[in-house]
Enzyme design. Structure first.
Site: not given
Lengths: 248, 248
Positions: A111, A52, A50, A198
């Site tokens: 990522y 954000d 998932r 993040r």
């Protein structure tokens, strides 16, 4: 019944994230509606991860099942036609065994986090990178990143909304690369906690600015407390770049 | 009186091009209005090159004069503040001698043309690259490009609206580079005719698709006729990347 595996690219700026939300558009909704309009039946899509609101994907892997069988090429073409004008594209499509699952079969996720390290405001990269106006020391960030690699309790770097059962994760890669005015942080693991990338990037930027030392980062990790988090980077610069499976 | 030299970056999607137009927004207008609001007097900006609607700039050089003197740093900061939320940014600013002119002192200009060579629709790159869905042979494009390098009559590759006195130009560089799914065409010359880069790229793509041979391209050049043009590439992929001056 056929299970279609898709590789998806999307610009996350207009979306609340992958998952369907009552309060705004999501990539899942856009994809499911495109698929439903082709196959004429309700479709549920599953993704490797998932994401954000505002987070992008260069190669998210997802799947859905349908009784209506088209060749993978025709399915990809039909989906891309129906997805217009949304900034969501099917990069590849195949039919897979129904024991395969985009999320549960996934054994590795990667990522990239894109930082635009310059004084001038962003033009092309607005919403697609995190602008940091003060000069960053990428070598110091690379050095500090080493203390996060490996198996740790990442509670400090975990959102309060994280649904994972355990805060233990094994970080396989955390590399910092400077390309001109851009700094790219590469992260890879079997899986990540919510906000982990993040939060790690936010703290690495504190190191790059000279506000934190490598030891400060190690202490933040060891604290195992969200209160020890230095900074959470904005979603703008985050890209889901790869999902790996045993067959690959 | 001070003359300010600026290096500008802009996303060309919302603009009719650099030059002021009665029928829509231009970068010149946006920049002049920002400057005027700072210095409190009318300002006229000059750029190294004019660009068409939808064409981008990574490093356009421009200048304007004003009686109100600020430090270059403060001028750049003030311009960037006033330019928001337009996708136009001042990358650098200095004060130069008033014999220096962004357009007339310029002795070299460079462009990049970005082709996204893939079947899937564009997401991030929509309006920022030319999507060519059929596979392109970059080596064939590189080979064919050689016949355009040097001094030629480029009438074939010239817009009917071109205001240059002569169709003779000296092309210093025309290089084709593949980076994954992207093909970048690099072009450099003292100056270019109107639409010259887009027209050369359009024909190189015909070669890359196998529709034209290298000889077809050479014959199109030799024809010195707009009727011999194979294809004019869209503005989306074109970036002004450098202006060179004797002092550099």
């Amino acid at each position: 019944m056929a299970r279609y595996r898709l590789t998806l690219e999307w610009d996350g700026r207009p979306y609340m994230g992958w998952q369907r939300q009552a309060h705004g558009p999501s990539v899942q909704q856009v994809l499911e509606e495109a698929a439903q309009s082709i196959v004429g039946e309700a479709v549920t899509a599953h993704a490797a991860g998932r994401t954000d609101a505002g987070v992008h994907a260069r190669a998210m892997v997802a799947h859905f099942d349908t009784a209506r069988e088209l060749s993978p090429y025709r399915m990809a073409e039909a989906l891309n036609a129906r997805l217009r004008p949304h900034p969501v594209a099917v990069l590849s499509c195949d039919i897979v065994d129904d024991a395969w699952h985009a999320r549960f079969s996934c054994i590795g996720r990667a990522y990239e986090y894109r930082i635009c390290n310059r004084r001038a405001p962003l033009t092309f990269a607005k919403g697609l990178a995190w602008q940091v106006a003060v000069p960053l020391d990428a070598a110091a960030m690379t050095d500090a990143a080493q203390c996060l690699i490996g198996s740790h309790d990442f509670t400090t770097f975990r959102s309060v909304h994280c649904q994972a059962q355990s805060p233990m994760k094994t970080l396989d890669r955390l590399a910092v690369e400077r390309c001109g005015e851009e700094i790219i942080v590469h992260a890879a693991a079997r899986s990540f906690l919510h906000h982990q990338v993040r939060s790690m990037v936010g703290c690495l930027v504190l190191v790059g600015r000279g506000r934190w030392t490598k030891d400060d980062l190690a202490h933040a990790l060891a604290a195992r407390s969200r209160d020890a988090l230095g900074h959470n980077a904005p979603p703008d610069g985050l890209y889901f770049t790869a999902a790996n499976y045993p067959e690959n």
